[in-house]
Design a protein around this motif. Structure first.
Motif, PDB file in Angstrom:
ATOM      1  N   ILE A  40       4.772   8.660  10.786  1.00 19.37           N
ATOM      2  CA  ILE A  40       4.079   9.313   9.674  1.00 19.37           C
ATOM      3  C   ILE A  40       4.542  10.763   9.512  1.00 19.37           C
ATOM      4  N   SER A  41       5.682  11.073  10.101  1.00 20.23           N
ATOM      5  CA  SER A  41       6.190  12.444  10.019  1.00 20.23           C
ATOM      6  C   SER A  41       6.594  12.819   8.594  1.00 20.23           C
ATOM      7  N   ASP A  42       6.715  11.818   7.712  1.00 16.83           N
ATOM      8  CA  ASP A  42       7.012  12.083   6.301  1.00 16.83           C
ATOM      9  C   ASP A  42       5.900  11.548   5.408  1.00 16.83           C
ATOM     10  N   LEU A  43       4.685  11.516   5.941  1.00 19.06           N
ATOM     11  CA  LEU A  43       3.531  10.988   5.207  1.00 19.06           C
ATOM     12  C   LEU A  43       3.251  11.796   3.949  1.00 19.06           C
ATOM     13  N   THR A  44       3.331  13.111   4.046  1.00 17.44           N
ATOM     14  CA  THR A  44       3.127  13.982   2.885  1.00 17.44           C
ATOM     15  C   THR A  44       4.372  14.832   2.670  1.00 17.44           C
ATOM     16  N   ARG A  45       4.345  15.630   1.621  1.00 18.41           N
ATOM     17  CA  ARG A  45       5.490  16.497   1.320  1.00 18.41           C
ATOM     18  C   ARG A  45       5.505  17.735   2.203  1.00 18.41           C
ATOM     19  N   PHE A  46       4.413  17.945   2.945  1.00 17.01           N
ATOM     20  CA  PHE A  46       4.271  19.154   3.745  1.00 17.01           C
ATOM     21  C   PHE A  46       4.472  18.847   5.228  1.00 17.01           C
ATOM     22  N   TYR A  47       5.557  19.376   5.775  1.00 17.19           N
ATOM     23  CA  TYR A  47       5.897  19.102   7.175  1.00 17.19           C
ATOM     24  C   TYR A  47       4.800  19.577   8.127  1.00 17.19           C
ATOM     25  N   SER A  48       4.248  20.772   7.888  1.00 22.24           N
ATOM     26  CA  SER A  48       3.204  21.316   8.758  1.00 22.24           C
ATOM     27  C   SER A  48       1.965  20.434   8.765  1.00 22.24           C
ATOM     28  N   LEU A  49       1.592  19.931   7.587  1.00 23.53           N
ATOM     29  CA  LEU A  49       0.425  19.044   7.491  1.00 23.53           C
ATOM     30  C   LEU A  49       0.680  17.746   8.261  1.00 23.53           C
ATOM     31  N   ASN A  50       1.885  17.226   8.145  1.00 22.66           N
ATOM     32  CA  ASN A  50       2.239  16.005   8.883  1.00 22.66           C
ATOM     33  C   ASN A  50       2.104  16.223  10.388  1.00 22.66           C
ATOM     34  N   CYS A  51       2.533  17.397  10.860  1.00 27.11           N
ATOM     35  CA  CYS A  51       2.436  17.723  12.288  1.00 27.11           C
ATOM     36  C   CYS A  51       0.977  17.780  12.738  1.00 27.11           C
ATOM     37  N   VAL A  52       0.122  18.368  11.897  1.00 25.24           N
ATOM     38  CA  VAL A  52      -1.303  18.458  12.226  1.00 25.24           C
ATOM     39  C   VAL A  52      -1.920  17.063  12.305  1.00 25.24           C
TER      40      VAL A  52
END
Length: 243
Positions: free
Chosen positions: A207-219
């Motif tokens: 899910i590391s590319d779940l959204t367009r925002f890398y930081s949000l994916n990390c969270v």
């Protein structure tokens, strides 16, 4: 591993029994199960456990030497991780941890002396060293990524030196304080977080590319890893009590 096995079956990924057995036993080296590749480090840990009697023997010998001889030998040992990769290549990943383990073991052996030497100025120095190591790591990645110098020297030194510095900072700030409940909880499930986080980053349920925002994916990955780690920690405690 049970969680990963279920996910692999559900996603119809190839199941190699021998590979799974090696991973479960912690002797897989680099050829781990998809989503649990980071557990290669358990192999390095087991090797360190295996050589602990030898580490203890040499540590005891070194403790009997004068401070000058100790500093000379420890300095020479500190340079070994920079030489080993150029001699044995990728196998250094399972050898250099022994060097760092020896240094940590020696520090533990002399903890009663070392803890009194940790003060505010050294704590600030540790912070500066962390900043320098992170900067070196970033620059090295852009210029030397994929080389032995970066992958097995710069990365290894950055990891281990930063780890020692973080320990020094935490010792300075928290040596006389009792841990809060949340700190105890996170500490208790830290190993499980390590075990499960990778499958969300590169595994069968990436899910590391779940959204367009890398930081949000990390969270999101951190939160999911923490939740599963907590559940599995409680489950393993229950199983151990039954046993």
């Amino acid at each position: 591993m049970v969680v990963l096995l279920v996910l692999h079956i559900m996603t119809k990924q190839e199941i190699k029994v021998i590979q799974w057995v090696r991973t479960i036993l912690g002797i897989q080296g680099f050829s781990g199960v998809r989503g649990a590749e980071q557990t290669w480090f358990i192999t390095a840990i087991l090797i360190c456990y295996l050589v602990t009697p030898g580490i203890a023997y040499f540590s005891d010998l070194l403790c009997k030497k004068t401070k000058i001889i100790q500093k000379v030998i420890l300095t020479l040992v500190l340079f070994l991780p920079a030489l080993i990769p150029f001699i044995i290549g990728e196998a250094a990943s399972f050898v250099t941890p022994i060097v760092w383990y020896f240094l940590a073991y020696f520090c533990g052996k002399n903890w009663n002396k070392i803890k009194y030497a940790i003060n505010k100025s050294k704590m600030i120095g540790a912070m500066l060293i962390i900043a320098v190591m992170f900067l070196l790591r970033i620059i090295g990645r852009f210029i030397l990524d994929g080389t032995i110098l970066y992958d097995y020297v710069i990365v290894v030194y950055e990891h281990n030196i930063v780890a020692f510095c973080i320990a020094e900072i935490f010792i300075y700030y928290f040596s006389n304080k009792k841990p809060t409940r949340i700190v105890k909880t996170v500490s208790n499930i830290s190993f499980e977080i390590y075990l499960y986080h990778c499958m969300f980053g590169v595994g069968p349920i990436k899910i590391s590319d779940l959204t367009r925002f890398y930081s949000l994916n990390c969270v999101i990955i951190i939160l999911l890893s923490a939740v599963i780690a907590y559940i599995m920690n409680k489950f393993s405690d229950m199983v151990l009590k039954k046993i």
